[in-house]
Design a protein around this motif. Sequence first.
Motif, short mmCIF file in Angstrom:
data_model
loop_
_atom_site.label_atom_id
_atom_site.label_comp_id
_atom_site.label_asym_id
_atom_site.label_seq_id
_atom_site.Cartn_x
_atom_site.Cartn_y
_atom_site.Cartn_z
N VAL A 42 53.98 44.35 -4.31
CA VAL A 42 55.43 43.60 -4.34
C VAL A 42 55.11 42.38 -5.55
N LEU A 43 54.11 41.50 -5.24
CA LEU A 43 53.74 40.41 -6.05
C LEU A 43 53.40 40.79 -7.36
N ALA A 44 52.54 41.89 -7.54
CA ALA A 44 52.05 42.40 -8.77
C ALA A 44 53.30 42.77 -9.53
N ALA A 45 54.29 43.64 -8.86
CA ALA A 45 55.60 43.88 -9.71
C ALA A 45 56.30 42.77 -10.13
N VAL A 46 56.34 41.61 -9.20
CA VAL A 46 57.06 40.49 -9.64
C VAL A 46 56.61 39.80 -10.82
N ALA A 47 55.33 39.90 -11.02
CA ALA A 47 54.44 38.94 -12.04
C ALA A 47 54.58 39.94 -13.18
N LEU A 48 54.58 41.30 -13.08
CA LEU A 48 54.58 42.09 -14.40
C LEU A 48 56.12 42.05 -14.84
N SER A 49 56.97 41.71 -13.98
CA SER A 49 58.63 41.55 -14.49
C SER A 49 58.58 40.21 -15.23
N LEU A 50 57.96 39.24 -14.74
CA LEU A 50 58.05 37.94 -15.39
C LEU A 50 57.54 37.95 -16.57
N ILE A 51 56.15 38.50 -16.81
CA ILE A 51 55.45 38.83 -18.19
C ILE A 51 56.34 39.42 -19.03
N ALA A 52 56.94 40.59 -18.53
CA ALA A 52 57.86 41.17 -19.39
C ALA A 52 58.97 40.38 -20.05
N GLY A 53 59.46 39.62 -19.14
CA GLY A 53 60.48 38.45 -19.68
C GLY A 53 60.22 37.71 -20.62
N VAL A 54 58.86 36.99 -20.44
CA VAL A 54 58.40 36.10 -21.49
C VAL A 54 57.95 36.78 -22.52
N VAL A 55 57.57 38.03 -22.80
CA VAL A 55 57.16 38.85 -24.06
C VAL A 55 58.52 38.91 -24.56
N ALA A 117 50.27 50.05 -1.74
CA ALA A 117 50.41 48.68 -2.70
C ALA A 117 50.94 49.48 -3.89
N ILE A 118 50.43 50.74 -4.41
CA ILE A 118 50.84 51.35 -5.46
C ILE A 118 52.36 51.70 -5.18
N VAL A 119 52.79 52.35 -4.02
CA VAL A 119 54.07 52.61 -3.84
C VAL A 119 54.95 51.45 -3.89
N ALA A 125 58.70 47.20 -9.47
CA ALA A 125 58.16 47.17 -10.90
C ALA A 125 59.45 47.78 -11.58
N ARG A 126 59.97 49.14 -11.25
CA ARG A 126 60.86 49.59 -11.94
C ARG A 126 62.15 48.71 -11.87
N GLU A 127 62.34 48.27 -10.87
CA GLU A 127 63.63 47.32 -10.77
C GLU A 127 63.56 46.00 -11.40
#
Length: 273
Positions: A42-55, A117-119, A125-127
């Motif tokens: 879950v935390l990895a998905a949140v981090a990826l979303s934040l990185i996408a927002g910054v990019v 963890a992958i599930v 991450a999709r959301e």
Amino acid sequence: MFANLLIGLREGLEASLIVGILVAYLVKLDRRDLLPKMWAGVLAAVALSLIAGVVLTFGTYGLSSEAQELIGGVLSILAVGLITWMIFWLAKTAKDLKSHLQADVDKSLTMGGWGLAIVAFLAVAREGLETALFIWAAVRASGVDAVPLLGALIGIAIAIALGYLIYRGMVKINLSKFFAWTGGLLIIVAAGVLSYGIHDLQEAHVLPGEDYIAYDFSSVLPPESWWAVLLRGTFNLRPVTSWLEFSAWWLFVIIVGLLFLRMIRSSKKPVSA
């Protein structure tokens, strides 16, 4: 602000429900030892979303204005496509979301704890990526930075609180009606983002018709007035709109709205054995 609050609330609640279902199912299976790995996903998905927002926010700095308009237009239309797919997908699978996730958990347990963890990562991450892209497009369309972002954060905070209360059994919500009403409102918001994406592509000289104006209310509704800012922030509507933008807005609302209404009505009909 309302549009982004709605996006944050809807997407955040869906992510919260997914996490709640995963936690409850692991507790039911007496596999609390796997909760840390699930939270890592879950935390990895949140981090990826934040990185996408910054990019998305800072990635176009240094480019020419025409290149920025081109990228903004393409990403806005992509955001509309993703949010439309999400609206229909969730309307179709909301009542079966729990069983789908539990089946995914059962499969992941045969792969070891990191399969879970992958599930969790893929589901959240999709959301998160959809939310980051659509909020970025909505903020760009509204032309205001702080207020729409504040609305999105408020919506996400409310969603997390509701998700926790639902998990604890303290609140019950008719999710089918919730996602139906918010889906209908998001269709209008998405139409505004589509219209603005077309406007960006017109300014980038990819699409024609920028000078063919359908209406111009700027004399009675100045672009910097609070009414104009409210319309842009809520429904992404601009005081000056070309015929191509105007046509795309109405066609999207009518076609997608009718298809969505048809799906909602058909999902209420009893299915024969």
